[in-house]
Design an enzyme around this catalytic site. Sequence first.
Site, short mmCIF file in Angstrom:
data_model
loop_
_atom_site.label_atom_id
_atom_site.label_comp_id
_atom_site.label_asym_id
_atom_site.label_seq_id
_atom_site.Cartn_x
_atom_site.Cartn_y
_atom_site.Cartn_z
N ASP A 175 -18.26 56.62 -89.86
CA ASP A 175 -16.90 57.18 -89.93
C ASP A 175 -16.57 58.04 -91.15
O ASP A 175 -16.26 59.21 -91.03
CB ASP A 175 -15.87 56.04 -89.86
CG ASP A 175 -16.05 55.18 -88.61
OD1 ASP A 175 -17.04 55.38 -87.89
OD2 ASP A 175 -15.19 54.33 -88.36
N GLU A 410 -20.60 42.78 -91.73
CA GLU A 410 -20.55 44.14 -91.19
C GLU A 410 -21.36 45.10 -92.08
O GLU A 410 -22.10 45.95 -91.59
CB GLU A 410 -19.07 44.57 -91.14
CG GLU A 410 -18.81 45.90 -90.48
CD GLU A 410 -17.32 46.25 -90.49
OE1 GLU A 410 -16.52 45.49 -91.09
OE2 GLU A 410 -16.97 47.28 -89.91
C1 GLC Z 1 -16.59 51.20 -87.38
C2 GLC Z 1 -18.00 51.76 -87.58
C3 GLC Z 1 -18.58 52.18 -86.24
C4 GLC Z 1 -18.53 51.00 -85.28
C5 GLC Z 1 -17.10 50.39 -85.19
C6 GLC Z 1 -17.08 49.09 -84.42
O1 GLC Z 1 -15.73 52.16 -86.89
O2 GLC Z 1 -17.99 52.84 -88.47
O3 GLC Z 1 -19.90 52.64 -86.38
O4 GLC Z 1 -18.96 51.38 -84.02
O5 GLC Z 1 -16.64 50.13 -86.48
O6 GLC Z 1 -17.96 48.17 -84.97
#
Ligand code: GLC
Length: 448
Positions: A175, A410
């Site tokens: 992101d 995460e």
């Molecule tokens: C965040 C991460 C993305 C992922 C999402 C759900 O937005 O950057 O890569 O898919 O979370 O885990």
Amino acid sequence: MSADLWNSASSVLDVNWSDDHMVPSRRLYPHQWSWDAAFIAIGLAYVNPSRAWRDLRSLFEAQWPDGRVPHIVFDPRTAEGDYFPGPGFWNVPAYNGRAARGSTGLVQPPLHAIAAWEVYRRAAAHGAAAAHEAGDELKWLYPRLVAQQEYLSRRRDAAGEGLASIVHPWESGLDNSPSWDTAMSAVPADMGLLTRYTRRDLEVADASHRPLDIDYARYLGLVLNYRDGGYSDTALAQRHDFVVECPSFNAILAAAELALVHIAEVVGADPEVHRERAQRITAAISKHLWDPQTRTFRSRDVRTKTLSPARCVNGLVPLILPDLPDHQAAAIMAEAASERFGLPEATGLPVPSYDRTATDFDTLRYWRGPIWINVNWLLRRGMLVHGYRGEAEDLRMAMIRLIHRSGHYEYFHPVTGEGIGAPTFSWTAALSLDLLADRSVPAYARAA
Ligand code: GLC
């Protein structure tokens, strides 16, 4: 160590299962995410192959008629206020018999053919019924996977040079990576959007880890522009403020074609077309996203035809491509081993998401420094593909050690290894199963 880790990973996947799909994390991400589902399926295949297929099927049931696979499939039982931007913001029309507002209109990296092939390969170990199920699921998925690839290769080839563009940083899966900073600085930031809408992420996560408000204003503005254009991809470079080619997204696109070679052989389709497409995309990455001065892969802004100055983890991912020229594979290995990324040999840790020596390296803020397991998993796969067996094994062990010590987080602090973000994160758990079992070496990996 491995039995503990195996058990804790399986229980994260039990807790995060929600009827017919897996959520990445219950609090922060209470819907289904696209590339998460692929990483999750790869690990889930070891403990519950039926759920791995179910998760992929739930995602592809939400595929758009034009072939795009949405980056989020919304769970209608989750309240609008539990996630922002939620279904109302995206305002996607009804399609394929699905109710309106069921998904977003963006995509994420198309890792699903790779996942489907890995789940299929695991099936035989679960007996005859599982093998039969796998054959049926693969047949159901094949035309859908092909439609996904064709959407990205045709509708998203904004530069007309054989690469897929992303129209939003969220599409990369990375992101707030510095890879988008230059392109994003030209995107208007309407700060008023943040008074009209409330960021839910700041209520459930620490603000020092999350993207800044100015980034968020730009994220929302880009969604509104794409949405108000009916999510159309026509004349993107003229109509949209962010049109970028990501080396990791395109490497996954090409590697997915290689997985489709195997899948086509099983389902009785023509594998050759996929082999050719993989070669074409690999050649385009090698030519257009390579910076000969620094010998690194970078993202490219299609509107200005310039490469990003930032050295990010997405530049290491083209290593997953077997046809990448040897000198470029060697350069990726050198970059990964350098003080910028510091392979486990130097730090004992997997690689961070951004150059450790950059002045704006940020140990907490998401994709601007922290360690993420999914991209390290891809990098390790690349090392295997190019025969860097020793380095691949060191990286596998570094990931296992880190998750065992800190938990199924995460992401992780790139200096201390402390777990940050969501504590029971599905793809970290799923990929730790795969790292422990160590059975997803591609057939085309070099001996050494
Ligand atoms: C965040 C991460 C993305 C992922 C999402 C759900 O937005 O950057 O890569 O898919 O979370 O885990």
